[in-house]
Design an enzyme around this catalytic site. Sequence first.
Site, PDB file in Angstrom:
ATOM      1  N   SER A   1       0.846  -1.190   0.000  1.00  0.00           N
ATOM      2  CA  SER A   1       0.000   0.000   0.000  1.00  0.00           C
ATOM      3  C   SER A   1       0.878   1.235   0.000  1.00  0.00           C
ATOM      4  O   SER A   1       1.798   1.354   0.817  1.00  0.00           O
ATOM      5  CB  SER A   1      -0.916  -0.003   1.229  1.00  0.00           C
ATOM      6  OG  SER A   1      -1.814   1.087   1.203  1.00  0.00           O
TER       7      SER A   1
ATOM      8  N   CYS B   1      -7.107   1.297  12.039  1.00  0.00           N
ATOM      9  CA  CYS B   1      -8.455   0.805  11.715  1.00  0.00           C
ATOM     10  C   CYS B   1      -9.180   0.288  12.950  1.00  0.00           C
ATOM     11  O   CYS B   1     -10.381   0.044  12.910  1.00  0.00           O
ATOM     12  CB  CYS B   1      -8.383  -0.278  10.645  1.00  0.00           C
ATOM     13  SG  CYS B   1      -7.424  -1.722  11.128  1.00  0.00           S
TER      14      CYS B   1
END
Length: 397
Positions: free
Chosen positions: A198, A325
Amino acid sequence: MHRVYFDNNATTPLLPEVFEAMRPYFFEKFGNASSIHQQGQQARSAVEHAREQVAELLNCRPAEVVFTSGGTEGDNLAICGILGNVRPGDHIITSAIEHHAVLNSCHRLQEMGCGVTYLPVDGRGLIDPDDVRRALRPDTKLVSIMFANNETGVLQAVNEIGEIAAEADVYFHTDAVQAAGKVLVDVKEIGCDLLTISAHKFHGPQGTGALFVRRGTLPQPLFYGGRHERSRRAGTENLPGIVGLGKAAEIARAGFADGSVAQLTALRDRLESTVLVNIEQVAVNGGGVPRTPNTSNISFDCVEGEAMVIALDLKGLSVSTGAACSSGAIEPSHVLTAMGLSADRARGSIRFSLGKQNTAEDVEFALGLIPQIVNRLREISPVYKKAAVSPQPSALS
């Protein structure tokens, strides 16, 4: 207020060089890479150049790079794509410390009838490769074990796990989101069939990532539409984001030769060693085993992690208690509890994660704040006061 950012495992700031590489593709070079006119061909050329840059970072063929929206999509495409239509008896091996993008993909496949084995880790956060071998079944279709943990930075023996999967003729996926750009990632040495990265974890833009898909591996697509990415990921390419990912990959690759990765390690070690010397009842989670050079996860006895994050933030230091998250979650870190930490100790753990932008001055700034914040929080902690009256040997000492 002077601010220092030590939460680079959540996201990194975009490097100026990356932004400058992206800038033209927001304005004059804005074409759709699927168009055949000049603007389209400019866009296609930029996409393919970025694909080459990412391939060089991973040591793979450009054609094996599939651009995605980031780590979560990459993990989902790898896991759900390989399983496709789940058949009774299909089996996956993963670990108890994976990112939720992997864990929740596996949970969904379980709901569809797939069997999943969640391997444990030891107190250092390491998976025993022999546990992978022992968990293999005739119907095992995929092994998914992360390269580097997002909370502790601990590196797994992915090369050995890759050999085990290959011997069993089972697909091997590794989530390398926290490894790429920090340690060398060579898909040929690992022997994986799929690998996720990512951009925003190594100073590229948010919302862009890539999945390495070894030639001959055919995951079923998650999206249906055009023939983008060789029919593996439908949808118009995020042109500026892909260009930024490519540039960030190029800079990350250079970092292994120019000393910047070694410098990051030195900064992390200075922070960690000074905290251990100057504050009692602390320990490094995952210390003593190979880790990413930027990450230190430290437990502070008799301190509430969320309170420490807020107190440090008010003084200008940004840190976290774990994965972004999971921010605000009531339950303690699943990674730290899997390593054997009590719920209280897991809740008292802070992740310090550095980036290329951080300096020695930033570390000294943090070291000036951390002891005073810990002492203040302990002064108001009834648990600490009780321990002071009746001292007990610390499990961390």
